[in-house]
Motif scaffolding. Structure first.
Motif, PDB file in Angstrom:
ATOM      1  N   GLU A  63     -12.476   3.732  -1.791  1.00 25.36           N
ATOM      2  CA  GLU A  63     -11.393   4.617  -1.214  1.00 25.36           C
ATOM      3  C   GLU A  63      -9.938   4.562  -1.972  1.00 25.36           C
ATOM      4  O   GLU A  63      -9.395   5.260  -2.314  1.00 25.36           O
ATOM      5  N   PHE A  64      -9.515   3.159  -1.994  1.00 26.23           N
ATOM      6  CA  PHE A  64      -8.129   3.091  -2.535  1.00 26.23           C
ATOM      7  C   PHE A  64      -8.061   2.809  -3.925  1.00 26.23           C
ATOM      8  O   PHE A  64      -7.220   3.068  -4.382  1.00 26.23           O
ATOM      9  N   ILE A  65      -9.115   2.112  -4.717  1.00 26.82           N
ATOM     10  CA  ILE A  65      -9.035   2.040  -6.065  1.00 26.82           C
ATOM     11  C   ILE A  65      -8.981   3.455  -7.014  1.00 26.82           C
ATOM     12  O   ILE A  65      -8.000   3.573  -7.607  1.00 26.82           O
ATOM     13  N   PRO A  66      -9.700   4.430  -6.454  1.00 26.12           N
ATOM     14  CA  PRO A  66      -9.509   5.704  -7.255  1.00 26.12           C
ATOM     15  C   PRO A  66      -8.222   6.366  -6.886  1.00 26.12           C
ATOM     16  O   PRO A  66      -7.384   6.747  -7.855  1.00 26.12           O
ATOM     17  N   ALA A  67      -7.722   6.331  -5.700  1.00 27.08           N
ATOM     18  CA  ALA A  67      -6.386   6.585  -5.607  1.00 27.08           C
ATOM     19  C   ALA A  67      -5.258   5.972  -6.210  1.00 27.08           C
ATOM     20  O   ALA A  67      -4.596   6.796  -6.955  1.00 27.08           O
ATOM     21  N   ALA A  68      -5.400   4.785  -6.322  1.00 26.85           N
ATOM     22  CA  ALA A  68      -4.530   3.751  -7.125  1.00 26.85           C
ATOM     23  C   ALA A  68      -4.570   4.222  -8.865  1.00 26.85           C
ATOM     24  O   ALA A  68      -3.515   4.314  -9.255  1.00 26.85           O
ATOM     25  N   GLU A  69      -5.655   4.585  -9.121  1.00 23.28           N
ATOM     26  CA  GLU A  69      -5.940   4.818 -10.549  1.00 23.28           C
ATOM     27  C   GLU A  69      -5.161   6.168 -10.996  1.00 23.28           C
ATOM     28  O   GLU A  69      -4.659   6.199 -11.888  1.00 23.28           O
ATOM     29  N   GLN A  70      -5.499   7.015  -9.881  1.00 27.36           N
ATOM     30  CA  GLN A  70      -4.775   8.352 -10.009  1.00 27.36           C
ATOM     31  C   GLN A  70      -3.204   8.361 -10.058  1.00 27.36           C
ATOM     32  O   GLN A  70      -2.351   9.380 -10.496  1.00 27.36           O
ATOM     33  N   ALA A  71      -2.526   7.458  -9.134  1.00 28.86           N
ATOM     34  CA  ALA A  71      -1.283   7.252  -9.040  1.00 28.86           C
ATOM     35  C   ALA A  71      -0.697   6.530 -10.007  1.00 28.86           C
ATOM     36  O   ALA A  71       0.638   6.287 -10.037  1.00 28.86           O
ATOM     37  N   GLY A  72      -1.186   6.028 -10.870  1.00 25.97           N
ATOM     38  CA  GLY A  72      -0.837   5.130 -12.006  1.00 25.97           C
ATOM     39  C   GLY A  72      -0.363   3.777 -11.593  1.00 25.97           C
ATOM     40  O   GLY A  72       0.529   3.092 -11.935  1.00 25.97           O
ATOM     41  N   LEU A  73      -0.892   3.301 -10.197  1.00 26.36           N
ATOM     42  CA  LEU A  73      -0.540   2.036  -9.716  1.00 26.36           C
ATOM     43  C   LEU A  73      -1.393   0.864 -10.322  1.00 26.36           C
ATOM     44  O   LEU A  73      -0.982  -0.206  -9.624  1.00 26.36           O
ATOM     45  N   MET A  74      -2.365   1.002 -10.935  1.00 28.44           N
ATOM     46  CA  MET A  74      -3.231  -0.044 -11.278  1.00 28.44           C
ATOM     47  C   MET A  74      -2.623  -1.286 -12.047  1.00 28.44           C
ATOM     48  O   MET A  74      -2.887  -2.468 -11.906  1.00 28.44           O
ATOM     49  N   PRO A  75      -1.696  -0.968 -12.943  1.00 29.40           N
ATOM     50  CA  PRO A  75      -1.063  -1.979 -13.474  1.00 29.40           C
ATOM     51  C   PRO A  75      -0.255  -2.857 -12.588  1.00 29.40           C
ATOM     52  O   PRO A  75      -0.403  -4.269 -12.685  1.00 29.40           O
ATOM     53  N   ALA A  76       0.395  -2.343 -11.556  1.00 33.67           N
ATOM     54  CA  ALA A  76       1.116  -3.161 -10.734  1.00 33.67           C
ATOM     55  C   ALA A  76       0.106  -4.073  -9.820  1.00 33.67           C
ATOM     56  O   ALA A  76       0.520  -5.243  -9.402  1.00 33.67           O
ATOM     57  N   ILE A  77      -1.039  -3.279  -9.359  1.00 31.57           N
ATOM     58  CA  ILE A  77      -2.003  -4.044  -8.528  1.00 31.57           C
ATOM     59  C   ILE A  77      -2.456  -5.124  -9.673  1.00 31.57           C
ATOM     60  O   ILE A  77      -2.892  -6.387  -9.027  1.00 31.57           O
ATOM     61  N   GLY A  78      -2.945  -4.627 -10.860  1.00 29.99           N
ATOM     62  CA  GLY A  78      -3.395  -5.608 -11.657  1.00 29.99           C
ATOM     63  C   GLY A  78      -2.620  -7.029 -11.945  1.00 29.99           C
ATOM     64  O   GLY A  78      -2.990  -8.162 -12.142  1.00 29.99           O
ATOM     65  N   ASP A  79      -1.203  -6.659 -12.088  1.00 28.87           N
ATOM     66  CA  ASP A  79      -0.329  -8.002 -12.336  1.00 28.87           C
ATOM     67  C   ASP A  79      -0.213  -8.876 -10.994  1.00 28.87           C
ATOM     68  O   ASP A  79      -0.187 -10.213 -11.035  1.00 28.87           O
TER      69      ASP A  79
END
Length: 443
Positions: A232-248
């Motif tokens: 549920e939250f990974i696709p939403a994070a990808e669409q919002a461009g938040l994966m780099p912050a989560i990845g760090d």
């Protein structure tokens, strides 16, 4: 395993109601044309009803993505045919059926935001092009069979009202979906700020059952104690461009884990794998960020494994290869995750400095029942052996699956059969006491 479709229950409900409305409208027109004896139009309306009912059935069986693509493609053909043959513009009544093409284009755009695909984009483009052509031309082909003028005058009002109503519904749905995405993005940002994310660890073992490492898996536990599934939250994070912050954040936590593990003899030599998204990997400073994190904690780079998904291969392959080579030169271990899902090719494998491929769990789950999967997996292992790749099979859940994989030459495994993902403290206590699973597991 089939990924969960990312659609809200509200969207499903509105789509179902819209399909029902289209079917009812077509039924009304079909009865009208049947009374008039205009059977070609009756057949066309019957086709509309069938498409609406089938789309509704697909949506109710949790196959909304298929329902959307099917209904858009079918209605595009039906509307185009109706505009060319029957809905010919006159001085007394304009052509109006092409307005439904805007509804299809809007529906397609909403679906494209949820699940991007080339077929969906092509349907949207065709709907827009067809609308422009019909809206800009009054010419009628030689094979046209215009409907009676009195019916066309009345129908232009009915169809315009229905089309505008559906457009309003589509705009409302889009607003709801955008609001839902914004709410999720805000919640994810708040979760990062409030330290609600955590890493769980799932063991990876070799062919003897010896623990060789673990994969760090992201979990979200809200402040009230409830868990949000990654689907549920990974696709939403990808669409919002938040994966780099989560990845760090994941990278920093993984390095801290490796720093803690080196003080325990049972875990000091374990490798830790983390998943890296395409957006995170393509950051200009990604390589420097990884190396700085390792240097700060004085960690052995060989103990950190970066798992890159096959979907990343759809990006700039030269830039990806360059970054991989820089990471390999620094001593990191690089694995290609979800192997077999369709993006990588032998040419990619030849060009990329990959040390390991990770078999997608969907192949492993069907290995016992599906002869085709067994043949395919055997071919993958033979190829990996020739190319000198290590291979990890994930999703191992039964002894039968394990036995077949070992017969193919697999030497690294991950799955519920060996252990579920657990918090770091629980993982370390479990495997510090029992670094080698019971021999019965490998009988």
């Amino acid at each position: 395993m089939k990924p969960k479709e990312n659609y809200s229950n509200r969207f499903r409900l509105i789509y179902g109601l819209a399909s029902l409305a289209v079917g009812v409208t077509a039924c009304g027109w079909g009865i009208t044309f049947a009374v008039m004896g205009t059977w070609p139009l009756v057949a066309l309306d019957l086709a509309v009803v069938c498409v609406a009912l089938l789309s509704l059935a697909l949506a109710r069986s949790n196959r909304l993505s298929a329902a959307l693509l099917f209904s858009q493609a079918a209605f595009l053909v039906i509307i185009t045919l109706f505009c060319l043959v029957f809905d010919v513009p006159r001085a007394a009544a304009p052509r109006v059926s092409h307005l439904f093409l805007l509804v299809l284009a809007l529906l397609g755009y909403i679906n494209y935001r949820r699940e991007q695909s080339r077929p969906q984009l092509a349907i949207v483009a065709l709907c827009v092009i067809a609308f422009v052509v019909f809206a800009s031309s009054t010419a009628a082909p030689s094979f046209a069979r215009p409907i009676p003028e009195t019916i066309q005058i009345y129908g232009s009002w009915v169809n315009t009202i229905v089309a505008v109503g559906l457009l309003c519904v589509g705009v409302y749905v889009m607003q709801l979906e955008l609001a839902r995405d914004l709410d999720k993005a805000r919640a994810i940002k708040m979760a990062l700020r409030n330290r609600e994310f955590e890493l769980f660890y799932q063991p990876q073992v070799d062919e003897t059952g010896l623990l060789t490492g673990a994969e760090a898996l992201l979990r979200w536990r809200r402040g009230d104690g409830t868990h949000v599934p990654p689907a549920e939250f990974i696709p939403a994070a990808e669409q919002a461009g938040l994966m780099p912050a989560i990845g760090d954040w994941v990278l920093a936590q993984a390095c801290e884990t490796l720093a803690a593990w080196r003080h325990d003899p049972a875990t000091s030599g374990l490798k830790l794998a983390i998943n890296v998204s395409a957006d995170h990997f393509m950051k200009p400073d990604f390589v420097d960020t990884v190396l700085d994190c390792l240097r700060t904690l004085e960690l052995d780079p060989a103990l950190l494994k970066l798992e890159l998904t096959e979907s990343m291969m759809a990006n700039d392959i030269d830039a990806i290869s360059e970054k991989m080579r820089a990471l390999r030169a620094a001593g990191l271990f690089i694995s290609l995750d979800d192997f077999g899902t369709g993006y990588s090719s032998l040419s990619h494998l030849r060009r990329l400095p990959v040390q390991e491929i990770k078999i997608d769990r969907s192949f492993v789950q069907d290995i016992v029942e599906s002869r085709r999967n067994r043949v395919l997996l055997k071919s993958i292992f033979d190829m990996a052996h020739v190319l000198e790749f290590a291979v990890v099979a994930e999703g191992v859940e039964t002894l039968e699956q394990l036995g077949l994989l070992r017969s193919f030459g697999c030497k690294a495994f991950q799955g519920y059969y060996f252990g579920r993902p657990v918090p770091r403290g629980e993982f370390q206590s479990q495997w510090a006491e029992l670094p080698v699973p019971p021999a019965a597991r490998f009988a």
